[in-house]
Design an enzyme around this catalytic site. Structure first.
Site, mmCIF file in Angstrom:
data_model
loop_
_atom_site.group_PDB
_atom_site.id
_atom_site.type_symbol
_atom_site.label_atom_id
_atom_site.label_comp_id
_atom_site.label_asym_id
_atom_site.label_seq_id
_atom_site.Cartn_x
_atom_site.Cartn_y
_atom_site.Cartn_z
ATOM 1 N N HIS A 1 -46.666 -97.980 -15.588
ATOM 2 C CA HIS A 1 -46.732 -96.598 -15.111
ATOM 3 C C HIS A 1 -47.125 -95.651 -16.245
ATOM 4 O O HIS A 1 -48.000 -94.786 -16.071
ATOM 5 C CB HIS A 1 -45.371 -96.193 -14.537
ATOM 6 C CG HIS A 1 -45.330 -94.825 -13.961
ATOM 7 N ND1 HIS A 1 -45.422 -94.572 -12.608
ATOM 8 C CD2 HIS A 1 -45.228 -93.595 -14.535
ATOM 9 C CE1 HIS A 1 -45.357 -93.273 -12.388
ATOM 10 N NE2 HIS A 1 -45.245 -92.659 -13.555
ATOM 11 N N GLU A 2 -46.481 -95.807 -17.397
ATOM 12 C CA GLU A 2 -46.742 -94.866 -18.489
ATOM 13 C C GLU A 2 -48.128 -95.058 -19.082
ATOM 14 O O GLU A 2 -48.785 -94.085 -19.461
ATOM 15 C CB GLU A 2 -45.661 -94.999 -19.566
ATOM 16 C CG GLU A 2 -44.248 -94.717 -19.076
ATOM 17 C CD GLU A 2 -44.133 -93.431 -18.265
ATOM 18 O OE1 GLU A 2 -44.816 -92.444 -18.606
ATOM 19 O OE2 GLU A 2 -43.351 -93.412 -17.293
ATOM 20 N N HIS B 1 -50.669 -93.255 -17.079
ATOM 21 C CA HIS B 1 -50.726 -91.804 -17.320
ATOM 22 C C HIS B 1 -51.710 -91.428 -18.425
ATOM 23 O O HIS B 1 -52.094 -90.258 -18.522
ATOM 24 C CB HIS B 1 -49.339 -91.280 -17.691
ATOM 25 C CG HIS B 1 -48.524 -90.850 -16.519
ATOM 26 N ND1 HIS B 1 -49.023 -90.037 -15.536
ATOM 27 C CD2 HIS B 1 -47.233 -91.107 -16.180
ATOM 28 C CE1 HIS B 1 -48.078 -89.804 -14.631
ATOM 29 N NE2 HIS B 1 -46.997 -90.452 -14.992
#
Length: 912
Positions: free
Chosen positions: A389-390, A393
């Site tokens: 997820h990170e 980003h």
């Protein structure tokens, strides 16, 4: 191995699956004066203009004397009063900042941890103005040479007007600089300030994180800027569209290391302190800034990927998993987006205390570190998903950023969706793309089915204050955002969707967007289709009548009505044969191929759309017959969703509860994880509603064995034996990591003070974040109210339970039927502390968690009284959360009244 692969591999040991999967349904809720010292001279060169020279001579510590005070009645009156608005005016655009910060990792003579700093902001005037509004929160400013608390100079030949007045506007969090003349359009200026802030342990802005190493307290200076806390570290234009370049310098103690977004370029040893200067960042938003000062160590890959953590964790090899997968995830996204990784390095750091699970480069320890000897499959999975997820980003959120917080779902929904793709690529046997239906889609279904839900995107003018911005960080934003984008990808096809994302990233690189910008890179028709899903709250239930071929849609709400309509893509199959995709473009239509008297029809194949499906009673029976005779003909994702849809449709009184219960009978032959997990979640609601009624007794002999939750003797004795063996030899834990949460919980529940105290001592001494989390949960399972009361009080103590874990601990006790009322009264007595320390997001989780059991008139009255108290105290956004709990409680009351007798009858008949 992840959950999907794990359960599939133990078909021959279904009894263990039942113990692991069913014994603890509640554990699924797992889921924040002036300078006293002056810096040595620091010269930082901007990218485009020369920073005016600033030399500050060192001096010894003195008691602060000079502060900027809030504006009083004597302050000047400006006709526009722009400082009263929470949004920045559009007159100034930041270009770059030079920021130097010096965190003090030891208490000063006044018993405080502080940081001191100075910064300069270069900006261009694009609209004539005599005001400079720059965000500032909890900073104290020193007088500069001009005898003001800021100094303004012109750059590139510009002449700066004199400063007329400076004050702090506390409510809107501005440092206001009023000028004697207006700034000139097209000219650039430099605003310089010197300031001091507190390095508090509040998990916001520039804060301190503490841990103990060999009995010695260590302090880390770190950051959490999202959404509105960069202004707490230095004065800045703190809005996502105000992107700029940042030149960072950190001054820090000897034997520590400094990290920031960019790569270190200059390292000076000043004898008493170290000074680390970093390369200029790319153009970025203030909320993405991150910097850390610590004595952590790292492991590194040849591709400039570094994993940072406490020395003992790195030396124990707990960072190896993150190091191994990060490069693979980056490579996947580069190929998927057809866009190179936008940074020169990747630093990931595991922090002892952190408010979110993770934030771009910063992680809670459990979200980054993995210890195969201590961590469970669930921990393994979380470490993978947090990383994926990170890293996602870096493109969605960082390279391209939403213009304003009302479109936060664009950042978080996209990152959540593609994180499953990245995780699936790294661990293909875990079926992560399928598990998204369990973890995101079903979660969004549950939260978006009440009248107090909200659209993914709200009008920009409706989101202004820091509290309103914080409200955007909820599961609708993350989970529904991901679910709707998954649906878009499904009906466009994944390759078309990926090409659209690639074009979007190229067009808006280093810029800001609104959600409609994405549709322009897909297909023009997308705007009309997707606006229904983005601008309307909720989702439809599609009803198919196989007797007539009639299809209809209505807004699915548990206890309300609306007339919303959607454009619904329906992928469907008949008797196991996929029939393609049909669009429902109006409220009611007829699709002749769906008409049948003998074959079963299944819509929303693989849950490709964000909607529930209902059928005529004959088709429900045909589906149940197919599940009973050969469930493998129906896709595994749909088997999970049939259970989820049926129970929720029954809760809304659309179908009979006995239809939903009858579906569970096939589970004796089910060997896949997803249908079991879906069933457990749905049956958990039965425990919440009936755990103090006569229905609970009948559930003990239901067709599904509920193992330790209903007190099955063999399970309880087994967990007590394992736990006792550990108590007798604390240095050798005999319990498998995948069973620890179940064993800890049930052994402590069956035990007394001795078992609880042992668990508490092991929690306090644990060096593994994963082990500590499992013990944190287990301690909440006690049936002793005095122990639970003590445990709740520990969440208020700074040296007992870490702030980042307090919310989880409170929720765990609330999930214990013996502790949920105790938790409610604890919240009523300490709500102001909870809001102040944890923020609105944590408070929302706690209120919704503790009230989900509520189903009586007394509990409804309690909630209404609490809402009125919050409104009277001015906590409007917080009161809205309680309103959501009120709606859920009313729905629970109605459900119990309508279903109690019918559930009791069905259970009695099935156990006869």
């Amino acid at each position: 191995m992840g959950k999907g692969g794990f359960v599939a591999s133990v078909v021959g040991t279904i009894a263990v699956i039942i113990i692991i999967g069913l014994s603890v349904g509640t554990q699924k809720h797992k889921q924040e004066e002036s300078r006293t010292k002056v810096m040595p001279k620091v010269e930082v060169k901007p990218k485009t203009a020369v920073m005016p020279k600033t030399v500050v001579k060192p001096k010894t510590a003195v008691k602060p004397k000079t502060v900027v005070k809030p504006k009083t009645e004597d302050d000047p009156i400006h006709e526009a009063k722009l400082w009263k608005n929470y949004r920045l005016p559009t007159s100034l655009v930041p270009l770059y900042y030079n920021v130097t910060l010096w965190p003090q990792l030891k208490m000063d003579i006044y018993g405080r941890y502080i940081f001191i700093g100075h910064s300069g902001a270069a900006f261009m005037c694009v609209n004539e103005t005599d005001l400079i509004l720059i965000h500032s929160y909890e900073l104290k400013y020193s007088l500069t040479w001009g005898r003001h608390h800021a100094m303004l100079r012109g750059l590139s030949g510009a002449k700066a007007p004199a400063i007329k007045k400076i004050w702090l506007e506390v409510e809107t969090q501005y440092l206001v600089v009023q000028l004697s003349e207006k700034l000139q359009v097209g000219m650039t200026y430099w605003l310089y300030t010197e300031f001091q802030g507190e390095l508090a342990d509040d998990l916001r802005g520039f804060y301190r994180s503490e841990f103990f190493e060999n009995g010695v307290k260590k302090v880390v200076a770190t950051t959490q800027m999202q959404p509105t806390f960069a202004r707490k570290a230095f004065p800045c234009f703190d809005e996502p569209a105000m992107k700029a370049v940042f030149h960072m310098t950190l001054i820090h103690p000897l034997r520590t290391v400094a990290l920031a977004n960019a790569t270190e370029i200059i390292f000076h040893n000043k004898k008493l302190v170290l000074q680390t200067k970093f390369e200029p960042t790319e153009k970025m938003s203030t909320y993405l800034l991150a910097f850390v000062v610590s004595d952590f160590i790292s492991i590194k890959s040849p591709a400039e990927i570094r994993i940072w953590a406490q020395r003992k964790a790195i030396e124990a090899g707990q960072g190896k998993y993150a190091l191994n997968i990060t490069g693979n995830i980056i490579n996947f996204y580069q190929n998927y987006y057809n866009s190179t990784y936008p940074l020169q390095k990747s630093d990931q750091i595991a922090l002892p205390t952190f408010s979110f699970g993770a934030m771009e480069n910063s992680f809670k320890e459990k979200a980054l570190l993995f210890d195969p000897s201590m961590s469970s499959n669930q921990d393994h999975e979380w470490a993978l998903m947090a990383n994926s997820h990170e890293v996602a980003h870096m493109w969605f959120g960082n390279l391209v950023t939403m213009k304003w917080w009302n479109d936060l779902w664009l950042n978080e929904g996209l990152a959540t969706y593609v994180s499953y793709l990245g995780a699936d690529d790294v661990q293909p046997t875990w079926n992560m793309k399928d598990l998204m239906v369990l973890y995101e889609v079903q979660k969004a279904f549950a939260l978006d089915a009440v009248a107090s839900s909200h659209p993914l995107s709200s009008p920009e003018e409706k989101v202004n204050t820091p509290a309103e911005i914080a409200d955007q960080f909820d599961y609708i934003t993350y989970s529904k955002g991901a679910a709707v984008l998954r649906m878009l990808s499904e009906f466009l096809s994944e390759p078309v969707f990926a090409r659209g994302l690639s074009a979007y990233l190229k067009q808006f690189a280093y810029g800001n967007t609104v959600y409609t910008d994405l549709w322009g890179n897909l297909q023009e028709v997308m705007t009309e289709i997707m606006n229904r899903w983005i601008l309307q709250m909720g989702y439809p239930v599609v009803t198919i009548d196989t007797q007539t071929g009639r299809i209809s849609q209505e807004h699915f709400l548990l206890d309300s009505e609306s007339d919303y309509e959607w454009f619904v893509p329906i992928k469907w199959m008949k008797n196991g044969t996929v029939m393609g995709q049909h669009w429902l473009l109006e409220k009611t239509a007829t699709h002749e191929p769906m008409r049948t008297n003998s074959e079963w029809v299944l819509a929303n194949v693989n849950v490709s759309g964000f909607y529930r499906v209902n059928y005529d009673s004959q088709n429900w029976q045909r589906l149940i017959s197919q599940l009973t005779s050969d469930h493998s003909v129906i896709p595994v994702i749909n088997r999970a969703q049939i259970l989820d849809d049926a129970f929720k449709l029954a809760r809304a009184k659309i179908i009979s509860i006995t239809v939903a219960l009858s579906i569970t009978k096939y589970l004796s032959e089910e060997r896949e994880y997803m249908p079991w997990e879906s069933a457990i979640k749905k049956l958990d609601h039965f425990f919440l509603m009936f755990d103090w009624t006569e229905v609970y007794g009948a559930m003990e002999v239901n067709a599904i064995s509920l193992a330790c939750i209903t007190g099955v003797e063999g399970c309880v004795n087994l967990t007590k034996t394992w736990y006792r063996q550990w108590m007798e030899n604390p240095d050798k834990n005999p319990i498998h990591p995948n069973l620890k949460m179940t064993v800890y919980c049930n052994a402590i529940a069956a035990g007394g003070v001795e078992e609880w105290e042992f668990g508490w001592n092991m929690y306090k001494s644990s060096s593994s974040a994963a082990e500590a989390e499992m013990l944190l949960y287990g301690l909440s399972c006690s049936k002793d109210l005095s122990l639970l009361s003590r445990y709740l009080k520990y969440t208020l103590g700074v040296n007992m339970i870490r702030k980042q874990d307090a919310t989880s601990a409170i929720l765990y006790v609330a999930n214990n039927k013996h502790g949920h009322l105790l938790t409610w009264f604890f919240i009523r007595d300490n709500w102001d502390h909870i809001i102040y320390e944890g923020g609105l997001f944590s408070f929302s989780r706690i209120i919704l968690g503790v009230s989900k059991r509520f189903s009586t008139l007394f509990e409804l009255i309690w909630l209404r009284q609490f809402r009125e108290e919050l409104l009277y105290s001015g906590f409007i956004n917080t009161a809205f959360v309680v309103h959501h709990a009120i709606e859920t409680t009313k729905a629970n009351m109605k459900w119990v009244a309508q279903n109690k007798k019918e559930v009791m009858r069905w259970l009695t008949e099935e156990s006869a």
